[in-house]
Design a protein around this motif. Structure first.
Motif, PDB file in Angstrom:
ATOM      1  N   ILE B   5      39.048  37.036   7.855  1.00 17.43           N
ATOM      2  CA  ILE B   5      39.852  36.404   8.908  1.00 17.43           C
ATOM      3  C   ILE B   5      41.325  36.328   8.500  1.00 17.43           C
ATOM      4  O   ILE B   5      41.635  36.203   7.315  1.00 17.43           O
ATOM      5  N   PRO B   6      42.220  36.457   9.487  1.00 15.35           N
ATOM      6  CA  PRO B   6      43.642  36.412   9.140  1.00 15.35           C
ATOM      7  C   PRO B   6      44.056  35.012   8.684  1.00 15.35           C
ATOM      8  O   PRO B   6      43.616  34.020   9.259  1.00 15.35           O
ATOM      9  N   LEU B   7      44.866  34.987   7.658  1.00 17.39           N
ATOM     10  CA  LEU B   7      45.434  33.716   7.226  1.00 17.39           C
ATOM     11  C   LEU B   7      46.376  33.245   8.340  1.00 17.39           C
ATOM     12  O   LEU B   7      47.076  34.056   8.960  1.00 17.39           O
ATOM     13  N   SER B   8      46.391  31.947   8.618  1.00 16.62           N
ATOM     14  CA  SER B   8      47.222  31.449   9.718  1.00 16.62           C
ATOM     15  C   SER B   8      47.651  30.020   9.407  1.00 16.62           C
ATOM     16  O   SER B   8      47.100  29.385   8.501  1.00 16.62           O
ATOM     17  N   PRO B   9      48.628  29.500  10.134  1.00 18.90           N
ATOM     18  CA  PRO B   9      49.041  28.104   9.922  1.00 18.90           C
ATOM     19  C   PRO B   9      47.861  27.134  10.083  1.00 18.90           C
ATOM     20  O   PRO B   9      47.873  26.049   9.508  1.00 18.90           O
ATOM     21  N   ASP B  10      46.828  27.560  10.838  1.00 15.29           N
ATOM     22  CA  ASP B  10      45.683  26.676  11.065  1.00 15.29           C
ATOM     23  C   ASP B  10      44.716  26.583   9.879  1.00 15.29           C
ATOM     24  O   ASP B  10      44.091  25.557   9.674  1.00 15.29           O
ATOM     25  N   ASN B  11      44.564  27.686   9.144  1.00 21.16           N
ATOM     26  CA  ASN B  11      43.566  27.665   8.074  1.00 21.16           C
ATOM     27  C   ASN B  11      44.170  27.664   6.658  1.00 21.16           C
ATOM     28  O   ASN B  11      43.453  27.514   5.680  1.00 21.16           O
ATOM     29  N   VAL B  12      45.485  27.813   6.563  1.00 17.67           N
ATOM     30  CA  VAL B  12      46.095  27.926   5.234  1.00 17.67           C
ATOM     31  C   VAL B  12      45.913  26.650   4.400  1.00 17.67           C
ATOM     32  O   VAL B  12      45.693  26.711   3.200  1.00 17.67           O
ATOM     33  N   LYS B  13      45.946  25.496   5.071  1.00 16.05           N
ATOM     34  CA  LYS B  13      45.871  24.216   4.346  1.00 16.05           C
ATOM     35  C   LYS B  13      44.512  24.048   3.647  1.00 16.05           C
ATOM     36  O   LYS B  13      44.460  23.618   2.488  1.00 16.05           O
ATOM     37  N   SER B  14      43.458  24.422   4.330  1.00 15.58           N
ATOM     38  CA  SER B  14      42.137  24.229   3.719  1.00 15.58           C
ATOM     39  C   SER B  14      41.946  25.171   2.526  1.00 15.58           C
ATOM     40  O   SER B  14      41.350  24.791   1.516  1.00 15.58           O
ATOM     41  N   LEU B  15      42.464  26.402   2.632  1.00 16.47           N
ATOM     42  CA  LEU B  15      42.425  27.308   1.482  1.00 16.47           C
ATOM     43  C   LEU B  15      43.248  26.718   0.338  1.00 16.47           C
ATOM     44  O   LEU B  15      42.766  26.586  -0.789  1.00 16.47           O
ATOM     45  N   PHE B  16      44.459  26.326   0.659  1.00 17.70           N
ATOM     46  CA  PHE B  16      45.396  25.815  -0.349  1.00 17.70           C
ATOM     47  C   PHE B  16      44.818  24.610  -1.100  1.00 17.70           C
ATOM     48  O   PHE B  16      44.880  24.533  -2.320  1.00 17.70           O
ATOM     49  N   GLN B 261      34.914  42.857   2.202  1.00 18.84           N
ATOM     50  CA  GLN B 261      35.674  41.976   3.093  1.00 18.84           C
ATOM     51  C   GLN B 261      36.160  40.754   2.317  1.00 18.84           C
ATOM     52  O   GLN B 261      35.358  39.940   1.866  1.00 18.84           O
ATOM     53  N   PRO B 262      37.499  40.603   2.168  1.00 18.90           N
ATOM     54  CA  PRO B 262      38.014  39.394   1.536  1.00 18.90           C
ATOM     55  C   PRO B 262      37.787  38.197   2.459  1.00 18.90           C
ATOM     56  O   PRO B 262      37.510  38.383   3.649  1.00 18.90           O
ATOM     57  N   ASP B 263      37.919  36.988   1.911  1.00 22.68           N
ATOM     58  CA  ASP B 263      37.803  35.811   2.778  1.00 22.68           C
ATOM     59  C   ASP B 263      38.920  35.800   3.810  1.00 22.68           C
ATOM     60  O   ASP B 263      38.683  35.532   4.990  1.00 22.68           O
ATOM     61  N   TYR B 264      40.143  36.088   3.352  1.00 22.20           N
ATOM     62  CA  TYR B 264      41.312  36.069   4.235  1.00 22.20           C
ATOM     63  C   TYR B 264      42.152  37.317   3.999  1.00 22.20           C
ATOM     64  O   TYR B 264      42.077  37.933   2.936  1.00 22.20           O
ATOM     65  N   TYR B 265      42.972  37.646   4.987  1.00 23.55           N
ATOM     66  CA  TYR B 265      43.991  38.679   4.760  1.00 23.55           C
ATOM     67  C   TYR B 265      45.290  38.232   5.420  1.00 23.55           C
ATOM     68  O   TYR B 265      45.282  37.424   6.355  1.00 23.55           O
ATOM     69  N   THR B 266      46.384  38.760   4.890  1.00 24.78           N
ATOM     70  CA  THR B 266      47.689  38.447   5.476  1.00 24.78           C
ATOM     71  C   THR B 266      48.678  39.526   5.072  1.00 24.78           C
ATOM     72  O   THR B 266      48.351  40.399   4.263  1.00 24.78           O
ATOM     73  N   GLY B 267      49.885  39.502   5.655  1.00 27.60           N
ATOM     74  CA  GLY B 267      50.860  40.560   5.406  1.00 27.60           C
ATOM     75  C   GLY B 267      51.359  40.583   3.972  1.00 27.60           C
ATOM     76  O   GLY B 267      51.341  41.617   3.306  1.00 27.60           O
ATOM     77  N   LYS B 268      51.795  39.412   3.510  1.00 32.91           N
ATOM     78  CA  LYS B 268      52.366  39.356   2.158  1.00 32.91           C
ATOM     79  C   LYS B 268      52.203  37.965   1.583  1.00 32.91           C
ATOM     80  O   LYS B 268      51.920  36.992   2.316  1.00 32.91           O
ATOM     81  N   VAL B 269      52.389  37.852   0.283  1.00 37.27           N
ATOM     82  CA  VAL B 269      52.204  36.591  -0.433  1.00 37.27           C
ATOM     83  C   VAL B 269      53.025  35.452   0.189  1.00 37.27           C
ATOM     84  O   VAL B 269      52.553  34.310   0.295  1.00 37.27           O
ATOM     85  N   ALA B 270      54.252  35.767   0.615  1.00 35.47           N
ATOM     86  CA  ALA B 270      55.144  34.723   1.131  1.00 35.47           C
ATOM     87  C   ALA B 270      54.615  34.056   2.398  1.00 35.47           C
ATOM     88  O   ALA B 270      55.090  32.977   2.778  1.00 35.47           O
ATOM     89  N   ASP B 271      53.627  34.673   3.038  1.00 37.73           N
ATOM     90  CA  ASP B 271      53.042  34.036   4.232  1.00 37.73           C
ATOM     91  C   ASP B 271      52.422  32.678   3.891  1.00 37.73           C
ATOM     92  O   ASP B 271      52.426  31.766   4.715  1.00 37.73           O
ATOM     93  N   ILE B 272      51.883  32.547   2.681  1.00 39.47           N
ATOM     94  CA  ILE B 272      51.317  31.265   2.253  1.00 39.47           C
ATOM     95  C   ILE B 272      52.393  30.183   2.376  1.00 39.47           C
ATOM     96  O   ILE B 272      52.167  29.105   2.928  1.00 39.47           O
ATOM     97  N   PHE B 273      53.583  30.504   1.891  1.00 38.28           N
ATOM     98  CA  PHE B 273      54.729  29.600   1.920  1.00 38.28           C
ATOM     99  C   PHE B 273      55.150  29.315   3.369  1.00 38.28           C
ATOM    100  O   PHE B 273      55.313  28.166   3.780  1.00 38.28           O
TER     101      PHE B 273
END
Lengths: 278, 278
Positions: B5-16, B261-273
């Motif tokens: 699933i794509p990393l997003s502002p909605d799920n980033v906190k629970s991963l973090f 299949q990774p748990d999450y995917y996103t464009g680049k590391v800075a997306d976490i930030f």
């Protein structure tokens, strides 16, 4: 699996009478490096005089059939190009029977012989032998890079290997990485497996069958390698004879971990001649 | 298998919140060739300020940990050698924990970094980088010949591969054969399989666990390769995040033939930030 039995004056006649064509590997069987193995000329002459067909089946793709015929001649044996089945010829034939479009190009990581056979079959070869300082491997990192890219970037690109032999022997003393080394390099960087046209694949057998019209059960494959020559003979349904004049020792043959057992084994090709003498 | 699933502002906190240590691959994640990827410094700074452990896990064995620390410094990032787990270090550690006798010699087909890590671990390395005209492959046919002979002629000789990566990328535009190419060559000429100490093997994980004392379920592996980084993370029981700033495209990730299949995917590391900003 039945263990292999030694060829002897007692059993040689039944083998001889049941076989109409003898298929010989070259290196370690007919010659070793640049020396003819003892007794080969008399043996071949005897086989021919008794009406046996003879054919030479080699995995070494550095030479074309014509270049092989010259090597035989230099060693004092008269053999026609038609009696030689080399894996360089097999590679060209693979393209031919699969209707490879002649306007497309074939990138060669290997010797002059492959380029020559491709040309005879009507194809355009590129690449070929690299500069001489690279020696026996006959290829440079540039060739590998280009070959890797060809396969990775062109969906449907054919990846054909003349053989996957692990090592070769230039002399009695030296072991060299064989074609399996560079085939392994390409596999490692493309993560694709090649189509192998040389021994132990039976691709060349179709041509042999067309040429001789002899059932494979009436052929005997004579070779010095278990995993190429003997396996090739067995895969095709031929009788098999291992000679110990090349890479395989008696202890390797009889090691419990070896699961390739030829029908017969003997020291050298000339034993056939010796054992048959009255 | 659950699709990523794509990393997003909605799920980033629970991963973090569930992760105590982030493991980063370097090439394609932190930098690309000689350029830092956008937003990396701010992201690493933020992670550190929130008390997250950071470690860099790279398969590229050309450099030692010390050489990597220098590369980070040149790109403006302060990283200690202790935060770097390279496959060159792993190779030396493999020998160490397996009590390889220090009086024996290690023949290296590969870069300077391996020789340096071996020396730090108290071993004597031979071989190493070949002449420069062979370029990235970093090895000559002489090295392969010698390596082949070492393995074939010495029963019990260890065959260790830092990684089997098929290709590397020097720039955005060029694909080069990776270490998997030369490992494949050695496999092809020895018919032996190597012990792989880099990703996706979890050999390095023991050292990471000892260092952090953190359960792997509280680690997140961030990488750009499915068959090394993501598989490594999954093999070790970590959470996994694929970044699309390196070799893997979204269409490769979502291709039906892909089974990693990774748990999450996103464009680049800075997306976490980015996604975590209020």
């Amino acid at each position: 699996m039945e263990p292999s039995i030694p060829l002897s004056p007692d059993n040689v006649k039944s083998l001889f009478d049941s076989v109409e064509a003898f298929l010989f590997d070259c290196d370690g069987v007919i010659w070793k490096g640049d020396k003819l193995i003892e007794g080969v000329p008399e043996t071949l002459e005897m086989l021919r005089s008794k009406g046996k067909k003879i054919v030479f089946v080699t995995n070494n793709s550095r030479k074309s059939r014509k270049q092989y015929a010259n090597k035989f001649l230099q060693l004092g044996l008269t053999v026609s190009g038609e009696e030689i089945f080399s894996s360089s010829f097999a590679a060209a034939m693979y393209l031919k029977i699969n209707n490879f479009p002649p306007e497309k190009k074939v990138y060669v990581i290997g010797g002059e012989g492959i380029l020559e056979e491709l040309e005879l079959a009507g194809f355009t070869g590129l690449g070929g032998p690299a500069s001489h300082h690279l020696g026996r491997l006959g290829t440079s990192s540039e060739n590998i890079r280009y070959g890797t890219l060809c396969i990775r970037e062109n969906p449907g690109c054919l990846f054909i290997a003349t053989n996957r032999d692990a090592v070769g022997h230039m002399t009695d003393l030296q072991e060299w990485p064989g074609a399996g080394c560079m085939v392994g390099a390409i596999c490692g960087s493309t993560q694709k497996e090649p189509i192998v046209v040389g021994k132990p694949s039976t691709f060349m057998m179709d041509f042999l069958l067309k040429k001789f019209q002899i059932n494979t059960s009436k052929m005997c494959m004579v070779g010095d390698r278990l995993d190429t020559d003997i396996l090739f003979g067995q895969n095709a349904g031929c009788k098999t004879l291992l000679v110990l004049s090349g890479v395989t020792t008696l202890s390797v043959l009889q090691d419990p971990s070896n699961n390739i057992q030829p029908d017969y084994y003997t020291g050298k090709v000339a034993d056939i001649f010796q054992f048959l003498r009255p």
